[in-house]
Design a protein around this motif. Structure first.
Motif, PDB file in Angstrom:
ATOM      1  N   GLU A   1       9.315   9.148   1.035  1.00  0.00           N
ATOM      2  CA  GLU A   1       8.148   9.994   0.776  1.00  0.00           C
ATOM      3  C   GLU A   1       6.977   9.660   1.706  1.00  0.00           C
ATOM      4  O   GLU A   1       6.018  10.432   1.802  1.00  0.00           O
ATOM      5  CB  GLU A   1       7.713   9.886  -0.682  1.00  0.00           C
ATOM      6  CG  GLU A   1       7.237   8.524  -1.114  1.00  0.00           C
ATOM      7  CD  GLU A   1       6.972   8.467  -2.617  1.00  0.00           C
ATOM      8  OE1 GLU A   1       5.872   8.853  -3.030  1.00  0.00           O
ATOM      9  OE2 GLU A   1       7.891   8.074  -3.360  1.00  0.00           O
ATOM     10  N   ASP A   2       7.051   8.537   2.400  1.00  0.00           N
ATOM     11  CA  ASP A   2       6.026   8.177   3.373  1.00  0.00           C
ATOM     12  C   ASP A   2       6.471   8.504   4.798  1.00  0.00           C
ATOM     13  O   ASP A   2       5.827   8.097   5.757  1.00  0.00           O
ATOM     14  CB  ASP A   2       5.684   6.686   3.259  1.00  0.00           C
ATOM     15  CG  ASP A   2       4.405   6.327   4.000  1.00  0.00           C
ATOM     16  OD1 ASP A   2       3.399   7.034   3.815  1.00  0.00           O
ATOM     17  OD2 ASP A   2       4.416   5.354   4.772  1.00  0.00           O
ATOM     18  N   PHE A   3       7.593   9.209   4.953  1.00  0.00           N
ATOM     19  CA  PHE A   3       8.040   9.648   6.274  1.00  0.00           C
ATOM     20  C   PHE A   3       7.188  10.828   6.743  1.00  0.00           C
ATOM     21  O   PHE A   3       6.439  11.427   5.979  1.00  0.00           O
ATOM     22  CB  PHE A   3       9.508  10.075   6.234  1.00  0.00           C
ATOM     23  CG  PHE A   3      10.492   8.925   6.177  1.00  0.00           C
ATOM     24  CD1 PHE A   3      10.097   7.644   5.842  1.00  0.00           C
ATOM     25  CD2 PHE A   3      11.832   9.148   6.447  1.00  0.00           C
ATOM     26  CE1 PHE A   3      11.007   6.593   5.791  1.00  0.00           C
ATOM     27  CE2 PHE A   3      12.754   8.116   6.401  1.00  0.00           C
ATOM     28  CZ  PHE A   3      12.344   6.831   6.072  1.00  0.00           C
TER      29      PHE A   3
ATOM     30  N   ASP B   1       5.048  -1.441  -4.642  1.00  0.00           N
ATOM     31  CA  ASP B   1       5.161  -1.413  -3.191  1.00  0.00           C
ATOM     32  C   ASP B   1       4.092  -0.551  -2.529  1.00  0.00           C
ATOM     33  O   ASP B   1       4.280  -0.082  -1.405  1.00  0.00           O
ATOM     34  CB  ASP B   1       6.556  -0.929  -2.768  1.00  0.00           C
ATOM     35  CG  ASP B   1       7.317  -1.985  -1.984  1.00  0.00           C
ATOM     36  OD1 ASP B   1       6.909  -3.158  -2.022  1.00  0.00           O
ATOM     37  OD2 ASP B   1       8.309  -1.637  -1.327  1.00  0.00           O
ATOM     38  N   VAL B   2       2.962  -0.354  -3.193  1.00  0.00           N
ATOM     39  CA  VAL B   2       1.838   0.366  -2.593  1.00  0.00           C
ATOM     40  C   VAL B   2       0.797  -0.663  -2.158  1.00  0.00           C
ATOM     41  O   VAL B   2       0.383  -1.521  -2.947  1.00  0.00           O
ATOM     42  CB  VAL B   2       1.223   1.388  -3.568  1.00  0.00           C
ATOM     43  CG1 VAL B   2      -0.084   1.957  -3.016  1.00  0.00           C
ATOM     44  CG2 VAL B   2       2.217   2.511  -3.822  1.00  0.00           C
ATOM     45  N   PHE B   3       0.384  -0.574  -0.896  1.00  0.00           N
ATOM     46  CA  PHE B   3      -0.552  -1.521  -0.306  1.00  0.00           C
ATOM     47  C   PHE B   3      -1.836  -0.784   0.054  1.00  0.00           C
ATOM     48  O   PHE B   3      -1.826   0.102   0.914  1.00  0.00           O
ATOM     49  CB  PHE B   3       0.050  -2.151   0.952  1.00  0.00           C
ATOM     50  CG  PHE B   3       1.283  -2.972   0.711  1.00  0.00           C
ATOM     51  CD1 PHE B   3       1.217  -4.355   0.613  1.00  0.00           C
ATOM     52  CD2 PHE B   3       2.520  -2.359   0.563  1.00  0.00           C
ATOM     53  CE1 PHE B   3       2.356  -5.108   0.388  1.00  0.00           C
ATOM     54  CE2 PHE B   3       3.661  -3.095   0.332  1.00  0.00           C
ATOM     55  CZ  PHE B   3       3.581  -4.482   0.244  1.00  0.00           C
ATOM     56  N   LEU B   4      -2.924  -1.148  -0.593  1.00  0.00           N
ATOM     57  CA  LEU B   4      -4.233  -0.589  -0.281  1.00  0.00           C
ATOM     58  C   LEU B   4      -4.847  -1.371   0.877  1.00  0.00           C
ATOM     59  O   LEU B   4      -4.887  -2.604   0.847  1.00  0.00           O
ATOM     60  CB  LEU B   4      -5.147  -0.675  -1.506  1.00  0.00           C
ATOM     61  CG  LEU B   4      -6.625  -0.364  -1.277  1.00  0.00           C
ATOM     62  CD1 LEU B   4      -6.819   1.097  -0.916  1.00  0.00           C
ATOM     63  CD2 LEU B   4      -7.452  -0.740  -2.506  1.00  0.00           C
ATOM     64  N   PHE B   5      -5.317  -0.663   1.898  1.00  0.00           N
ATOM     65  CA  PHE B   5      -6.062  -1.268   2.999  1.00  0.00           C
ATOM     66  C   PHE B   5      -7.499  -0.770   2.891  1.00  0.00           C
ATOM     67  O   PHE B   5      -7.804   0.376   3.236  1.00  0.00           O
ATOM     68  CB  PHE B   5      -5.437  -0.889   4.344  1.00  0.00           C
ATOM     69  CG  PHE B   5      -4.118  -1.566   4.606  1.00  0.00           C
ATOM     70  CD1 PHE B   5      -4.064  -2.769   5.290  1.00  0.00           C
ATOM     71  CD2 PHE B   5      -2.946  -1.010   4.131  1.00  0.00           C
ATOM     72  CE1 PHE B   5      -2.851  -3.403   5.512  1.00  0.00           C
ATOM     73  CE2 PHE B   5      -1.718  -1.631   4.354  1.00  0.00           C
ATOM     74  CZ  PHE B   5      -1.679  -2.841   5.042  1.00  0.00           C
TER      75      PHE B   5
ATOM     76  N   GLY C   1       7.057  -0.776   1.907  1.00  0.00           N
ATOM     77  CA  GLY C   1       5.940  -0.245   1.158  1.00  0.00           C
ATOM     78  C   GLY C   1       5.279   1.007   1.699  1.00  0.00           C
ATOM     79  O   GLY C   1       5.579   1.499   2.779  1.00  0.00           O
ATOM     80  N   ILE C   2       4.358   1.521   0.891  1.00  0.00           N
ATOM     81  CA  ILE C   2       3.561   2.705   1.226  1.00  0.00           C
ATOM     82  C   ILE C   2       2.118   2.257   1.396  1.00  0.00           C
ATOM     83  O   ILE C   2       1.499   1.768   0.448  1.00  0.00           O
ATOM     84  CB  ILE C   2       3.655   3.764   0.118  1.00  0.00           C
ATOM     85  CG1 ILE C   2       5.102   4.227  -0.055  1.00  0.00           C
ATOM     86  CG2 ILE C   2       2.745   4.945   0.424  1.00  0.00           C
ATOM     87  CD1 ILE C   2       5.302   5.200  -1.194  1.00  0.00           C
TER      88      ILE C   2
END
Length: 506
Positions: A146-148, A323-327, A349-350
């Motif tokens: 889904e992050d492709f 697996d979601v990484f907030l920047f 991750g996403i």
């Protein structure tokens, strides 16, 4: 070794999937267990359903150092020019919650990518960030479909939820042109969040060696997906202490004194569900070795934050998105290239970008709760401070702001990872202000038992001449890769802590 399971039909000669017929029924899941549906599960012990593309040569590899447990799939070159990859007929409908996981070892490569053909759009989809590889080191990778993005579209536009995937093709990125090769094992395509841990590692054997070495081997356990990482424990003063991790089913420990020792091993899957330990295996060691002295600040930090990080991690389970990484950060984090480069260094991750051009720690304090509520991340990589003044009073105020940010993350069950701010310009002798700020940040993180990503320190140890754009402040690709290397080293220790279940053993 678990049996190979494949819910696929091979399409020989279909390198990019264009030969698949639109509307053709998709194969059903191989299995449904532990919260996931598995569509393909390949360990290459008996078969290699992938087909070569370009100038690739595919072979099954059984040498222990080049396989995890049994055999891996080796992809090398037949010719120094052109692409070399492999393709698999992999019909799956829909990108939502779809994951592609595998363990890979690369040589002469800096990254790995895939193309997944979508028959609806008649275009390949590919990760918006390619996972970065480390030379001759086995790494677990998890790609989220889904992050492709579509190859023919904007990098910022994700794939549609309604896809008609047909074939998957691997493409390596070479660091040494014409010399790349890679090995893949434990390949799986599945949908959902995995909630079932593997079984305990099987047939644990220990054997004493020379100079205090202890050689451990075991068999890969059963799992609904695949085991991805093993944790090794040694009994010390009546307690089980984690002494190492490995992706392979073998490990060498070194003990400081002769005597009777006991070992256990646990398995973790791609989503860090940890198994029960293997039965304890005793060994008598007749020669003493020399344990490595801890010099890495990241390891020292982990010893201080491990228990707190596990607590935060489990607090967020079932509430935050896996697996979601907030920047979240100031000016350096605002460009698209920052979070995409850094997330590639994590191999999973996403990423969610919340960069604030011109933002300072006061802004971080005012927005952190709203950002966390919107993203619901498992981890938050925070970098603020480049826009704050660097006198003692201003730094003290900035640390109060960042303390609030840390507390907000902890309260939401998000593990905060606080990054030191990068150098300002390439002259190393002119970084006193940044150094003062970062030293205060490191003290804060150690006091509050949360991880630090040593971006400043990683960059200062390198050549800064190519680390910035023409303005001398914004990070170039080389600068972002240095920041990504620092982040990866910190996350190695964070996951080491998360997968440490020694305190539960008796």
């Amino acid at each position: 070794m678990p049996a190979v399971a494949v819910a696929l039909t091979l399409a020989a000669g279909s390198c990019l999937g264009q030969t698949a017929q639109r509307g053709k029924p998709h194969a059903g899941a191989v299995s449904k267990a532990g919260g996931i549906e598995v569509y393909a599960k390949l360990d290459f012990d008996r078969d290699r359903p992938f087909k070569q593309t370009g100038s690739a040569k595919l072979e099954l590899e059984g040498r222990p150092e080049l396989a995890l447990d049994g055999r891996s799939l080796h992809v090398s070159r037949l010719a120094p020019e052109g692409s070399f990859g492999m393709t698999l007929a992999a019909p799956v409908a829909g990108s939502k919650d779809l994951k592609i996981a595998f363990c890979i070892r690369g040589k002469g490569l800096d990254s790995i990518s895939v193309n997944y053909w979508d028959n609806v759009k008649r275009d390949n989809t590919t990760p918006r960030t390619n996972p970065r590889l480390t030379e001759d080191l086995w790494l677990p990778v998890i790609l989220h479909a889904e992050d492709f993005r579509y190859n023919g579209g904007s990098a910022a536009e994700p794939v549609a939820a309604q896809t008609d995937y047909t074939s998957l093709t691997f493409y390596p990125g070479e660091s040494r042109k014409g010399e790349g090769e890679y090995w893949i094992e434990n390949f799986v395509i599945y949908r959902g969040d995995d909630t079932a841990p593997p079984g305990p590692p099987m047939t644990l054997r220990v054997k004493p060696g020379q100079d205090g070495q202890v050689e451990l081997t075991w068999k890969q356990p059963q799992d609904n997906a695949f085991p991805a990482v093993y944790s090794i424990y040694r009994r010390v003063s009546g307690q089980w202490r984690k002494v190492g991790e490995t992706v392979q089913t073998r490990f060498v420990d070194t003990v400081p004194a002769v005597g009777l020792y006991s070992y256990r091993v646990t398995a973790a899957d791609y989503e860090n569900n940890c198994s029960r330990p293997a039965l304890a295996a005793p060994v008598t060691v007749t020669s003493a070795g020399k344990e490595a002295r801890i010099t890495d600040d990241r390891v020292k930090d982990r010893l201080g934050y491990a228990e707190n990080v596990r607590r935060i991690y489990h607090l967020g389970a079932g509430k935050n998105r896996r697996d979601v990484f907030l920047f979240f950060g100031g000016s350096h984090t605002a460009p698209w290239s920052y979070h995409r480069t850094l997330s590639g260094c994590l191999d999973r991750g996403i990423p969610v970008l919340e960069g604030r051009a011109g933002g300072d720690t006061a802004l971080a304090r005012s927005q952190i709760k709203q950002v966390l509520e919107s993203a619901r991340p498992q981890f938050a990589v925070i970098m603020f401070g480049t826009r704050d003044e660097k006198d003692a009073k201003s730094i003290a105020a900035a640390m109060r702001n960042l303390s609030y940010v840390i507390a907000a993350c902890v309260g939401s069950g998000t593990v905060p990872v606080m990054a030191t701010i990068p150098p300002r310009g390439h002259v190393k002798q002119e970084q006193a202000a940044q150094r003062r700020f970062n030293e205060a940040l490191i003290r804060l993180c150690r006091k509050q038992a949360v991880p630090v990503s040593y971006c400043f320190e990683e960059m200062m140890a390198a050549d800064l001449s190519g680390a910035f754009l023409d303005d001398g402040v914004s990070l170039s690709l080389a600068g972002n890769l240095l920041a990504g290397a620092a982040l990866r080293k910190t996350f190695d220790q964070i996951y080491f802590a998360i997968r440490d279940t020694g305190g539960l053993m008796r």
